[in-house]
Design a protein around this motif. Structure first.
Motif, PDB file in Angstrom:
ATOM      1  N   UNK A   1      -7.652  12.331 -27.019  1.00  6.92           N
ATOM      2  CA  UNK A   1      -6.836  11.562 -27.954  1.00  6.92           C
ATOM      3  C   UNK A   1      -7.200  10.084 -27.867  1.00  6.92           C
ATOM      4  N   UNK A   2      -7.399   9.445 -29.027  1.00 10.51           N
ATOM      5  CA  UNK A   2      -7.640   8.011 -29.051  1.00 10.51           C
ATOM      6  C   UNK A   2      -6.316   7.277 -28.889  1.00 10.51           C
ATOM      7  N   UNK A   3      -6.261   6.381 -27.912  1.00  9.61           N
ATOM      8  CA  UNK A   3      -5.018   5.697 -27.599  1.00  9.61           C
ATOM      9  C   UNK A   3      -4.881   4.412 -28.407  1.00  9.61           C
ATOM     10  N   UNK A   4      -3.648   4.064 -28.804  1.00 14.14           N
ATOM     11  CA  UNK A   4      -3.432   2.803 -29.524  1.00 14.14           C
ATOM     12  C   UNK A   4      -3.732   1.599 -28.629  1.00 14.14           C
ATOM     13  N   UNK A   5      -3.930   0.460 -29.250  1.00 17.88           N
ATOM     14  CA  UNK A   5      -4.097  -0.781 -28.500  1.00 17.88           C
ATOM     15  C   UNK A   5      -2.857  -1.005 -27.631  1.00 17.88           C
ATOM     16  N   UNK A   6      -3.086  -1.402 -26.391  1.00 19.86           N
ATOM     17  CA  UNK A   6      -1.985  -1.634 -25.468  1.00 19.86           C
ATOM     18  C   UNK A   6      -1.746  -0.497 -24.507  1.00 19.86           C
ATOM     19  N   UNK A   7      -2.419   0.645 -24.716  1.00 20.91           N
ATOM     20  CA  UNK A   7      -2.308   1.784 -23.806  1.00 20.91           C
ATOM     21  C   UNK A   7      -3.691   2.102 -23.283  1.00 20.91           C
ATOM     22  N   UNK A   8      -3.855   2.113 -21.967  1.00 26.53           N
ATOM     23  CA  UNK A   8      -5.150   2.383 -21.353  1.00 26.53           C
ATOM     24  C   UNK A   8      -5.014   3.468 -20.296  1.00 26.53           C
ATOM     25  N   UNK A   9      -6.121   4.152 -20.045  1.00 30.90           N
ATOM     26  CA  UNK A   9      -6.158   5.194 -19.019  1.00 30.90           C
ATOM     27  C   UNK A   9      -6.676   4.622 -17.705  1.00 30.90           C
ATOM     28  N   UNK A  10      -6.175   5.144 -16.617  1.00 30.41           N
ATOM     29  CA  UNK A  10      -6.655   4.788 -15.292  1.00 30.41           C
ATOM     30  C   UNK A  10      -6.619   6.007 -14.396  1.00 30.41           C
ATOM     31  N   UNK A  11      -7.204   5.879 -13.193  1.00 30.85           N
ATOM     32  CA  UNK A  11      -7.272   6.986 -12.252  1.00 30.85           C
ATOM     33  C   UNK A  11      -7.002   6.472 -10.843  1.00 30.85           C
ATOM     34  N   UNK A  12      -6.189   7.192 -10.082  1.00 28.95           N
ATOM     35  CA  UNK A  12      -5.914   6.818  -8.698  1.00 28.95           C
ATOM     36  C   UNK A  12      -7.145   7.087  -7.834  1.00 28.95           C
ATOM     37  N   UNK A  14      -7.573   9.137  -5.612  1.00 27.39           N
ATOM     38  CA  UNK A  14      -7.763  10.571  -5.394  1.00 27.39           C
ATOM     39  C   UNK A  14      -7.824  11.355  -6.698  1.00 27.39           C
ATOM     40  N   UNK A  15      -7.935  10.657  -7.833  1.00 24.65           N
ATOM     41  CA  UNK A  15      -8.238  11.332  -9.085  1.00 24.65           C
ATOM     42  C   UNK A  15      -7.069  11.649  -9.986  1.00 24.65           C
ATOM     43  N   UNK A  16      -5.874  11.141  -9.697  1.00 23.48           N
ATOM     44  CA  UNK A  16      -4.751  11.381 -10.604  1.00 23.48           C
ATOM     45  C   UNK A  16      -4.834  10.417 -11.782  1.00 23.48           C
ATOM     46  N   UNK A  17      -4.741  10.959 -12.994  1.00 20.95           N
ATOM     47  CA  UNK A  17      -4.855  10.142 -14.197  1.00 20.95           C
ATOM     48  C   UNK A  17      -3.497   9.572 -14.579  1.00 20.95           C
ATOM     49  N   UNK A  18      -3.515   8.313 -15.031  1.00 18.40           N
ATOM     50  CA  UNK A  18      -2.287   7.680 -15.489  1.00 18.40           C
ATOM     51  C   UNK A  18      -2.548   6.877 -16.756  1.00 18.40           C
ATOM     52  N   UNK A  92       2.729  19.481 -11.482  1.00 15.91           N
ATOM     53  CA  UNK A  92       1.833  20.057 -12.491  1.00 15.91           C
ATOM     54  C   UNK A  92       1.304  18.959 -13.401  1.00 15.91           C
ATOM     55  N   UNK A  93       0.116  19.175 -13.944  1.00 18.57           N
ATOM     56  CA  UNK A  93      -0.479  18.213 -14.862  1.00 18.57           C
ATOM     57  C   UNK A  93       0.002  18.506 -16.274  1.00 18.57           C
ATOM     58  N   UNK A  94       0.580  17.494 -16.919  1.00 18.31           N
ATOM     59  CA  UNK A  94       1.098  17.603 -18.267  1.00 18.31           C
ATOM     60  C   UNK A  94       0.036  17.177 -19.279  1.00 18.31           C
ATOM     61  N   UNK A  95       0.302  17.506 -20.523  1.00 16.92           N
ATOM     62  CA  UNK A  95      -0.598  17.170 -21.625  1.00 16.92           C
ATOM     63  C   UNK A  95       0.043  16.082 -22.481  1.00 16.92           C
ATOM     64  N   UNK A  96      -0.728  15.052 -22.785  1.00 21.36           N
ATOM     65  CA  UNK A  96      -0.256  14.002 -23.682  1.00 21.36           C
ATOM     66  C   UNK A  96      -0.432  14.480 -25.113  1.00 21.36           C
ATOM     67  N   UNK A  97       0.662  14.610 -25.851  1.00 20.99           N
ATOM     68  CA  UNK A  97       0.622  15.142 -27.207  1.00 20.99           C
ATOM     69  C   UNK A  97       0.589  14.055 -28.279  1.00 20.99           C
ATOM     70  N   UNK A  98       1.294  12.943 -28.014  1.00 19.58           N
ATOM     71  CA  UNK A  98       1.388  11.922 -29.065  1.00 19.58           C
ATOM     72  C   UNK A  98       1.789  10.583 -28.457  1.00 19.58           C
ATOM     73  N   UNK A  99       1.256   9.493 -29.041  1.00 20.34           N
ATOM     74  CA  UNK A  99       1.630   8.135 -28.651  1.00 20.34           C
ATOM     75  C   UNK A  99       1.794   7.297 -29.906  1.00 20.34           C
ATOM     76  N   UNK A 100       2.907   6.588 -30.000  1.00 19.98           N
ATOM     77  CA  UNK A 100       3.141   5.645 -31.095  1.00 19.98           C
ATOM     78  C   UNK A 100       3.411   4.281 -30.485  1.00 19.98           C
TER      79      UNK A 100
END
Length: 291
Positions: A1-12, A14-18, A92-100
């Motif tokens: 999913x392409x994220x809107x401006x102001x939202x970025x992905x990162x990783x801990x 040990x590999x946990x995505x945030x 458990x790892x959740x799925x990102x469905x939508x961002x506004x």
């Protein structure tokens, strides 16, 4: 999913995505493991959530702090001693469905892919809506997709950053009853003798409020608005238990308290076939001007 401006992905480490969220009204961090909000700070307000400085964010291990999601059971499993405490949603790892992202804030929807587990022989869907604005909102919705009635317990296990536990007051308790978990059967159905609670030792209570709860901390006053809940958990481990908890500093109890929006104790969620239940909370801070 392409994220809107102001939202970025990162990783801990040990590999946990945030997801990191930056908006004129607030900033936040949400881990996909557990759909767990670990940081939230409204503009010109102190940080709302407590996160253990010893947390290392390892896959499959519950994150100590922020807002863990306890689901589909709160505490120990009713019959399976091997099942994880507080359910499986928080690890458990959740799925990102939508961002506004708009002028009002950032609004996210996440869903949990249902695992095949012997300790959860039911059919259901689970989604979480998160609102990051000048308030923080969460709405956890369970839909019964099976052919039998679904009964569950759950909680939004929020750790608040309160700086000094001795100056904290939990308000809105007038007329309420509670179960003192530290007293076992003798602690069921006790009456709250005062309208607010100060904490001077270990506390683990399931409260059945008759009005909205609030939290008065040194740096802010917090209003807690809930729906779909008739119970709340108030928890602080104090010194002795702190030393036994994982990823928890010995003096961590001094700067945190949990006030959890829940369906637990005498308050369980009963969901009919094809029906749904939403456990919802909004947190709004008022800066008191104190340090």
């Amino acid at each position: 999913m392409q994220l809107p401006i102001g939202i970025t992905r990162g990783t801990s480490n040990y590999g946990l995505e945030y997801l990191d969220i930056e908006h004129p009204k607030a900033r936040a961090r949400i881990f996909l493991q557990g759909a767990q909000v670990t940081e939230f700070q409204a503009t010109n307000q102190p940080a709302l959530l407590w996160l253990s400085p010893e947390e290392d964010f390892r896959p499959g291990k519950a994150i100590r702090g922020g807002i863990p999601i306890c689901w589909p059971w709160f505490g120990a499993h009713g019959s399976d001693t091997a099942a994880p405490a507080h359910g499986f949603a928080r690890t458990s790892v959740w799925k990102l469905d939508n961002v506004i992202n708009n002028d009002d804030g950032v609004f996210l929807t996440l869903s949990l892919p249902m695992p095949d587990r012997p300790d959860w022989p039911y059919s259901a869907s689970l989604t979480l809506a998160v609102s990051v604005s000048d308030y923080l909102g969460l709405a956890l919705t369970t839909r019964n997709t099976g052919s039998d009635e679904l009964v569950l317990t759950q909680a939004l296990h929020t750790y608040f950053n309160i700086v000094d536990i001795e100056q904290v007051r939990i308000t809105g308790l007038a007329g309420s009853r509670y179960d003192d978990q530290l007293l076992g059967a003798a602690g069921k159905g006790l009456a709250c003798s005062e309208s607010q609670l100060s904490i001077a030792g270990e506390v683990d209570r399931i409260v059945y409020p008759r009005q909205p709860l609030g939290l008065n901390a040194p740096a802010y006053q917090l209003d807690i608005a809930t729906q779909g809940s008739a119970s709340a958990v108030i928890w602080n481990p104090w010194l002795e238990k702190s030393s036994r908890l994982s990823n928890f500093p010995t003096d961590g109890y001094k700067s945190m308290v949990c006030v959890e929006t829940a369906n637990c104790g005498a308050d369980v969620a009963v969901i009919g076939v094809g029906a749904s239940h939403t456990l919802q909370v909004e947190y709004r801070q008022l800066n008191t001007g104190k340090n």
